[in-house]
Design a protein around this motif. Structure first.
Motif, PDB file in Angstrom:
ATOM      1  N   LEU A 366       0.833  -1.204   0.000  1.00 51.06           N
ATOM      2  CA  LEU A 366       0.000   0.000   0.000  1.00 51.06           C
ATOM      3  C   LEU A 366       0.870   1.258   0.000  1.00 51.06           C
ATOM      4  O   LEU A 366       0.604   2.219  -0.744  1.00 51.06           O
ATOM      5  N   LEU A 367       1.923   1.260   0.818  1.00 46.26           N
ATOM      6  CA  LEU A 367       2.829   2.413   0.857  1.00 46.26           C
ATOM      7  C   LEU A 367       3.566   2.578  -0.464  1.00 46.26           C
ATOM      8  O   LEU A 367       3.727   3.711  -0.963  1.00 46.26           O
ATOM      9  N   MET A 368       4.036   1.477  -1.044  1.00 43.70           N
ATOM     10  CA  MET A 368       4.769   1.578  -2.315  1.00 43.70           C
ATOM     11  C   MET A 368       3.889   2.122  -3.431  1.00 43.70           C
ATOM     12  O   MET A 368       4.349   2.867  -4.303  1.00 43.70           O
ATOM     13  N   LEU A 369       2.601   1.770  -3.406  1.00 44.05           N
ATOM     14  CA  LEU A 369       1.699   2.205  -4.469  1.00 44.05           C
ATOM     15  C   LEU A 369       1.222   3.642  -4.279  1.00 44.05           C
ATOM     16  O   LEU A 369       1.066   4.378  -5.261  1.00 44.05           O
ATOM     17  N   THR A 370       0.974   4.060  -3.029  1.00 37.58           N
ATOM     18  CA  THR A 370       0.344   5.362  -2.785  1.00 37.58           C
ATOM     19  C   THR A 370       1.347   6.458  -2.427  1.00 37.58           C
ATOM     20  O   THR A 370       1.168   7.614  -2.824  1.00 37.58           O
ATOM     21  N   VAL A 371       2.385   6.118  -1.677  1.00 38.98           N
ATOM     22  CA  VAL A 371       3.352   7.129  -1.234  1.00 38.98           C
ATOM     23  C   VAL A 371       4.529   7.219  -2.190  1.00 38.98           C
ATOM     24  O   VAL A 371       4.896   8.305  -2.653  1.00 38.98           O
ATOM     25  N   PHE A 372       5.125   6.071  -2.512  1.00 38.80           N
ATOM     26  CA  PHE A 372       6.308   6.069  -3.368  1.00 38.80           C
ATOM     27  C   PHE A 372       5.979   5.959  -4.854  1.00 38.80           C
ATOM     28  O   PHE A 372       6.854   6.122  -5.698  1.00 38.80           O
ATOM     29  N   ARG A 373       4.699   5.655  -5.164  1.00 41.53           N
ATOM     30  CA  ARG A 373       4.215   5.625  -6.556  1.00 41.53           C
ATOM     31  C   ARG A 373       5.014   4.662  -7.438  1.00 41.53           C
ATOM     32  O   ARG A 373       5.300   4.947  -8.593  1.00 41.53           O
ATOM     33  N   LEU A 374       5.385   3.521  -6.878  1.00 38.95           N
ATOM     34  CA  LEU A 374       6.102   2.529  -7.672  1.00 38.95           C
ATOM     35  C   LEU A 374       5.150   1.869  -8.660  1.00 38.95           C
ATOM     36  O   LEU A 374       3.946   1.763  -8.404  1.00 38.95           O
ATOM     37  N   PRO A 375       5.664   1.394  -9.797  1.00 32.23           N
ATOM     38  CA  PRO A 375       4.796   0.718 -10.773  1.00 32.23           C
ATOM     39  C   PRO A 375       4.163  -0.533 -10.163  1.00 32.23           C
ATOM     40  O   PRO A 375       4.808  -1.271  -9.406  1.00 32.23           O
ATOM     41  N   THR A 376       2.903  -0.769 -10.522  1.00 32.39           N
ATOM     42  CA  THR A 376       2.182  -1.917  -9.960  1.00 32.39           C
ATOM     43  C   THR A 376       2.901  -3.248 -10.205  1.00 32.39           C
ATOM     44  O   THR A 376       2.998  -4.068  -9.282  1.00 32.39           O
ATOM     45  N   PRO A 377       3.407  -3.537 -11.425  1.00 32.22           N
ATOM     46  CA  PRO A 377       4.100  -4.823 -11.622  1.00 32.22           C
ATOM     47  C   PRO A 377       5.279  -5.009 -10.680  1.00 32.22           C
ATOM     48  O   PRO A 377       5.505  -6.116 -10.167  1.00 32.22           O
ATOM     49  N   LEU A 378       6.026  -3.935 -10.432  1.00 31.33           N
ATOM     50  CA  LEU A 378       7.171  -4.039  -9.526  1.00 31.33           C
ATOM     51  C   LEU A 378       6.705  -4.328  -8.107  1.00 31.33           C
ATOM     52  O   LEU A 378       7.292  -5.155  -7.395  1.00 31.33           O
ATOM     53  N   VAL A 379       5.630  -3.670  -7.676  1.00 30.37           N
ATOM     54  CA  VAL A 379       5.103  -3.894  -6.326  1.00 30.37           C
ATOM     55  C   VAL A 379       4.630  -5.336  -6.170  1.00 30.37           C
ATOM     56  O   VAL A 379       4.880  -5.980  -5.139  1.00 30.37           O
ATOM     57  N   VAL A 380       3.948  -5.854  -7.168  1.00 29.56           N
ATOM     58  CA  VAL A 380       3.469  -7.241  -7.106  1.00 29.56           C
ATOM     59  C   VAL A 380       4.650  -8.207  -7.019  1.00 29.56           C
ATOM     60  O   VAL A 380       4.620  -9.171  -6.245  1.00 29.56           O
ATOM     61  N   LEU A 381       5.699  -7.963  -7.806  1.00 37.64           N
ATOM     62  CA  LEU A 381       6.875  -8.827  -7.768  1.00 37.64           C
ATOM     63  C   LEU A 381       7.548  -8.778  -6.398  1.00 37.64           C
ATOM     64  O   LEU A 381       7.911  -9.822  -5.835  1.00 37.64           O
ATOM     65  N   ILE A 382       7.688  -7.583  -5.833  1.00 43.72           N
ATOM     66  CA  ILE A 382       8.290  -7.453  -4.504  1.00 43.72           C
ATOM     67  C   ILE A 382       7.460  -8.187  -3.462  1.00 43.72           C
ATOM     68  O   ILE A 382       7.994  -8.888  -2.582  1.00 43.72           O
ATOM     69  N   ALA A 383       6.140  -8.064  -3.557  1.00 38.38           N
ATOM     70  CA  ALA A 383       5.264  -8.742  -2.593  1.00 38.38           C
ATOM     71  C   ALA A 383       5.388 -10.264  -2.696  1.00 38.38           C
ATOM     72  O   ALA A 383       5.407 -10.974  -1.676  1.00 38.38           O
ATOM     73  N   ALA A 384       5.464 -10.789  -3.928  1.00 45.27           N
ATOM     74  CA  ALA A 384       5.611 -12.238  -4.102  1.00 45.27           C
ATOM     75  C   ALA A 384       6.939 -12.718  -3.512  1.00 45.27           C
ATOM     76  O   ALA A 384       6.982 -13.767  -2.845  1.00 45.27           O
TER      77      ALA A 384
END
Length: 391
Positions: A366-384
């Motif tokens: 949630l922080l990566m997507l809303t605060v740091f505005r990282l690309p969604t694919p990168l966030v999903v990969l990091i979460a996995a």
């Protein structure tokens, strides 16, 4: 279309949309931005006002807005061949990847263990929560629609998947009877200068809309199958790709065709891919019944939205002037957001927040997507990867 730009053939349309299918990340709103930059600004195939009209129709109707916009663009540029080429080009990359994931899912689950899937579900929880908030702002800007959203969410929490069809139907009827007072008409909707549709447009639109309604009645009447369930879900999706989650979960998990872990892992993975989120249908069908069923479920999910946008696109300049039509679609959009909020509480959150570790992964996403505005694919990969590490 720019008068100095030659009309493209269907092959050129397909190539353009294949490039978009490979690079358009970020969901329906971002897809529309990609379309504008490529089709309007760079290629000058569609004039800005024509593009705006297509987007207005696509966003007002149930179904995947960006895919519907692509179909309408292809139709205007190169007829039915252009529409088909645009759909295949835009959908094929994500569909192929989802099919590969579906066919490899049992092996991946066995080899990697449940950690990666837990990470994907945690990322999906963050994405769905953001989608609920954003959709609520867009679909419920006044008290009437906010009440509809809340009542729909409470009804869905009480009745589950069985009540979703009735909730959306009641919202459509209420919107026609009591359209929101503050509903703003699209640009030009109040003018009476729209050209009357031609006889051919009326016949084509009638056939497409009649076909969509007949198939919906057939899908509801027949014994439940994955393809029929996908068609019904696709016909009731108001509010974008994320809004299909509660409908599909209610059918595929509710009927016992998939377990909830497999469903949510695929949904999380779909967030990392370019192109339409509806390609998730290929995963659902293929996990349950193999390659051919995956293709059938995906096409069934897309089909009602395609028939609606192609049937109504030539008639929309007249239909949009009706406050009752706009009211029905507005309240249905608010109700769909309520359904998605209920799905978050009923399904997504319990599956994602199974341990302190998955809660931390979801909060990090949630922080990566809303605060740091990282690309969604990168966030999903990091979460996995975080889920694997925490397992």
């Amino acid at each position: 279309m720019d008068s100095e730009t030659p009309r493209p053939g269907w092959i050129e349309v397909g190539r353009a949309f294949l490039g978009l299918g490979l690079t358009a990340f970020g969901g329906p709103v971002a897809h529309i931005g990609h379309f504008h930059r490529d089709i309007v600004d760079r290629r000058r195939w569609i004039a800005p006002d024509g593009f705006a009209e297509i987007v207005a129709v696509s966003q007002a109707l149930p179904g995947p807005a960006s895919s519907q916009a692509g179909l309408a663009i292809g139709w205007r540029l190169a007829g039915w061949r252009g529409a088909l080429a645009a759909f295949v080009g835009f959908t094929a990359p994500s569909a192929v990847l989802m099919l590969v994931l579906a066919l490899a899912a049992p092996g991946l689950l066995g080899t990697l263990g449940p950690g990666w899937a837990s990470g994907l579900k945690a990322a999906a929880a963050a994405i769905v929560l953001i989608a609920v908030v954003q959709m609520a702002r867009q679909t419920a800007p006044d008290l009437q629609r906010a009440i509809v959203l809340l009542v729909a969410a409470l009804a869905a929490l009480g009745y589950g998947a069985a009540g979703q069809l009735w909730i959306l139907t009641v919202a459509l009827v209420m919107g026609a009877i009591l359209p929101p007072a503050g509903l703003v008409a699209p640009a030009g909707a109040a003018r009476g200068d729209a050209d009357p549709p031609s006889r051919q447009a009326l016949m084509t639109g009638g056939l497409l809309l009649g076909g969509a309604a007949a198939l919906l009645a057939l899908a509801v009447a027949l014994p439940p199958t994955p393809a029929a369930a996908a068609y019904v879900s696709g016909a009731l999706v108001f509010g974008g790709g994320h809004a299909v989650l509660p409908l599909l979960e209610g059918e595929f998990v509710g009927q016992g065709w998939l377990d909830r872990d497999t469903f949510m892992a695929g949904y999380g993975a779909a967030q990392a891919l370019p192109g339409p989120l509806f390609a998730f249908g290929a995963y659902l069908g293929a996990v349950e019944g193999g390659l051919l069923q995956g293709l059938a479920v995906m096409l069934a999910l897309f089909l009602p939205g395609a028939l609606l946008v192609l049937g109504l696109e030539p008639l929309w300049p007249r239909l949009r002037r009706s406050a009752r039509v706009r009211g029905s679609l507005a309240l249905a959009g608010a109700a769909a957001t309520g359904l998605l909020g209920a799905a978050f509480l009923n399904t997504v959150a319990p599956e994602a927040f199974r341990s302190p570790g998955t809660v931390l992964i979801a909060l990090g996403a949630l922080l990566m997507l809303t605060v740091f505005r990282l690309p969604t694919p990168l966030v999903v990969l990091i979460a996995a990867l975080a889920g694997l590490a925490a397992a």
